[in-house]
Design a protein around this motif. Structure first.
Motif, PDB file in Angstrom:
ATOM      1  N   ILE A  61      34.298  40.938 108.772  1.00 50.67           N
ATOM      2  CA  ILE A  61      34.196  39.870 109.758  1.00 50.67           C
ATOM      3  C   ILE A  61      33.321  40.384 110.920  1.00 50.67           C
ATOM      4  CG2 ILE A  61      35.508  38.483 111.400  1.00 50.67           C
ATOM      5  CD1 ILE A  61      36.183  37.786 108.475  1.00 50.67           C
ATOM      6  N   HIS A  62      32.177  39.726 111.171  1.00 52.74           N
ATOM      7  CA  HIS A  62      31.197  40.191 112.156  1.00 52.74           C
ATOM      8  C   HIS A  62      31.183  39.307 113.402  1.00 52.74           C
ATOM      9  CE1 HIS A  62      28.759  41.718 108.455  1.00 52.74           C
ATOM     10  NE2 HIS A  62      29.705  42.571 108.792  1.00 52.74           N
ATOM     11  N   ILE A 145      35.562  43.486 112.189  1.00 53.94           N
ATOM     12  CA  ILE A 145      36.994  43.604 111.973  1.00 53.94           C
ATOM     13  C   ILE A 145      37.207  43.651 110.463  1.00 53.94           C
ATOM     14  CG2 ILE A 145      39.238  42.450 112.195  1.00 53.94           C
ATOM     15  CD1 ILE A 145      38.234  41.279 114.791  1.00 53.94           C
ATOM     16  N   ARG A 146      38.105  44.496 110.042  1.00 52.73           N
ATOM     17  CA  ARG A 146      38.375  44.646 108.611  1.00 52.73           C
ATOM     18  C   ARG A 146      38.780  43.313 107.982  1.00 52.73           C
ATOM     19  NH1 ARG A 146      38.651  49.329 106.005  1.00 52.73           N
ATOM     20  NH2 ARG A 146      40.059  48.385 104.497  1.00 52.73           N
ATOM     21  N   PHE A 147      38.216  43.067 106.812  1.00 54.57           N
ATOM     22  CA  PHE A 147      38.507  41.828 106.092  1.00 54.57           C
ATOM     23  C   PHE A 147      39.991  41.746 105.701  1.00 54.57           C
ATOM     24  CE2 PHE A 147      38.362  44.684 102.570  1.00 54.57           C
ATOM     25  CZ  PHE A 147      39.082  44.080 101.548  1.00 54.57           C
ATOM     26  N   ASP A 148      40.646  42.900 105.555  1.00 54.78           N
ATOM     27  CA  ASP A 148      42.035  42.939 105.103  1.00 54.78           C
ATOM     28  C   ASP A 148      43.012  43.267 106.230  1.00 54.78           C
ATOM     29  OD1 ASP A 148      41.249  45.577 105.443  1.00 54.78           O
ATOM     30  OD2 ASP A 148      41.958  46.251 103.483  1.00 54.78           O
ATOM     31  N   ASP A 149      42.612  42.999 107.462  1.00 55.52           N
ATOM     32  CA  ASP A 149      43.481  43.267 108.606  1.00 55.52           C
ATOM     33  C   ASP A 149      44.801  42.497 108.432  1.00 55.52           C
ATOM     34  OD1 ASP A 149      44.718  42.598 111.255  1.00 55.52           O
ATOM     35  OD2 ASP A 149      43.135  43.913 111.970  1.00 55.52           O
ATOM     36  N   ASP A 169      31.366  47.689 107.180  1.00 56.32           N
ATOM     37  CA  ASP A 169      32.517  46.794 107.087  1.00 56.32           C
ATOM     38  C   ASP A 169      33.786  47.548 106.708  1.00 56.32           C
ATOM     39  OD1 ASP A 169      31.043  44.630 107.877  1.00 56.32           O
ATOM     40  OD2 ASP A 169      30.662  43.905 105.857  1.00 56.32           O
ATOM     41  N   LEU A 170      33.652  48.573 105.883  1.00 54.87           N
ATOM     42  CA  LEU A 170      34.822  49.391 105.535  1.00 54.87           C
ATOM     43  C   LEU A 170      35.360  50.134 106.752  1.00 54.87           C
ATOM     44  CD1 LEU A 170      33.723  50.820 102.077  1.00 54.87           C
ATOM     45  CD2 LEU A 170      35.626  49.249 102.514  1.00 54.87           C
ATOM     46  N   GLY A 172      35.329  48.907 109.775  1.00 48.29           N
ATOM     47  CA  GLY A 172      35.671  47.934 110.805  1.00 48.29           C
ATOM     48  C   GLY A 172      37.034  48.201 111.416  1.00 48.29           C
ATOM     49  N   GLY A 173      37.210  47.745 112.633  1.00 43.69           N
ATOM     50  CA  GLY A 173      38.464  47.937 113.344  1.00 43.69           C
ATOM     51  C   GLY A 173      39.493  46.881 112.973  1.00 43.69           C
ATOM     52  N   THR A 174      40.621  46.953 113.644  1.00 48.38           N
ATOM     53  CA  THR A 174      41.667  45.955 113.462  1.00 48.38           C
ATOM     54  C   THR A 174      41.622  44.980 114.626  1.00 48.38           C
ATOM     55  OG1 THR A 174      43.313  47.246 114.655  1.00 48.38           O
ATOM     56  CG2 THR A 174      43.156  47.613 112.263  1.00 48.38           C
ATOM     57  N   LEU A 175      42.208  43.839 114.432  1.00 48.92           N
ATOM     58  CA  LEU A 175      42.275  42.850 115.496  1.00 48.92           C
ATOM     59  C   LEU A 175      42.980  43.431 116.719  1.00 48.92           C
ATOM     60  CD1 LEU A 175      41.699  39.854 116.209  1.00 48.92           C
ATOM     61  CD2 LEU A 175      44.017  39.355 115.438  1.00 48.92           C
ATOM     62  N   ALA A 176      44.023  44.198 116.498  1.00 46.00           N
ATOM     63  CA  ALA A 176      44.804  44.760 117.604  1.00 46.00           C
ATOM     64  C   ALA A 176      43.982  45.732 118.448  1.00 46.00           C
ATOM     65  CB  ALA A 176      46.045  45.466 117.058  1.00 46.00           C
ATOM     66  N   ASP A 177      43.037  46.435 117.831  1.00 47.72           N
ATOM     67  CA  ASP A 177      42.274  47.469 118.526  1.00 47.72           C
ATOM     68  C   ASP A 177      40.859  47.055 118.905  1.00 47.72           C
ATOM     69  OD1 ASP A 177      44.434  49.215 118.291  1.00 47.72           O
ATOM     70  OD2 ASP A 177      43.749  49.924 116.336  1.00 47.72           O
TER      71      ASP A 177
END
Length: 182
Positions: A61-62, A145-149, A169-170, A172-177
């Motif tokens: 997710i970009h 953000i990671r696609f599998d967050d 993309d691998l 990528g961060g998490t929504l929380a961070d």
């Protein structure tokens, strides 16, 4: 052009008028006046992008923190499942997402405004994905953000093959961070 609201009211499915007969079809893929009338949005588009991907490629997710991009996306060959995520901390829909199938057959387009993350997965053997943006690519402010967050819990459809993601993309961060929009 017809606009259909999604569960995220700012994200719209656009359906251009298609005129077809035995010879093929004609459609106006973009018309500034029709876009503004259908969406209620006045935007200037400054860049067109075209990507081709094979089945199972997942991009996103970009989003860009500086020079945020609104995106008008469509598929001219193949089928993708396209996702928009509300990344505006001040929004009551923060962290919510919508997914829409876009294909060369259905001619649907998705309007993903500034402040939203964007990604897609290719469901067909290959897909050509086109998008207009409201600002220029700014790699220094691009985030992923990671696609599998687990906080997003996006219900990605089965692509029929193993997913293929870029190293970016691998990582990528998490929504929380993640750094977000206000």
């Amino acid at each position: 052009m017809h606009a259909e609201k999604t569960a995220l009211p700012e994200v719209l499915i656009l359906e251009p008028r298609v005129f077809g007969d035995a010879r093929g079809f004609f459609m106006e893929s973009f018309n500034q006046r029709a876009f503004e009338e259908a969406t209620g949005c006045k935007r200037e588009f400054v860049q067109d992008n075209h990507s081709r991907s094979r089945q199972g490629v997942l991009r996103g997710i970009h989003y860009q923190l500086e020079q945020p991009q609104g995106k008008l996306v469509r598929v001219t060959h193949g089928v993708v499942w396209d996702v928009a995520v509300d990344l505006r901390r001040s929004s009551r829909r923060f962290g919510q997402w919508v997914g829409v199938e876009l294909s060369a057959e259905n001619n649907r387009q998705l309007w993903v405004p500034e402040g939203f993350g964007h990604g897609f997965v290719v469901l067909s053997e290959t897909a050509d994905f086109l998008y207009k943006t409201t600002d220029y690519y700014h790699p220094e402010s691009e985030r992923s953000i990671r696609f599998d967050d687990p906080d997003l819990s996006i219900a990605w459809p089965d692509a029929g093959v193993e997913l293929a993601l870029s190293d970016k993309d691998l990582a990528g961060g998490t929504l929380a961070d993640a750094e977000m929009f206000d």
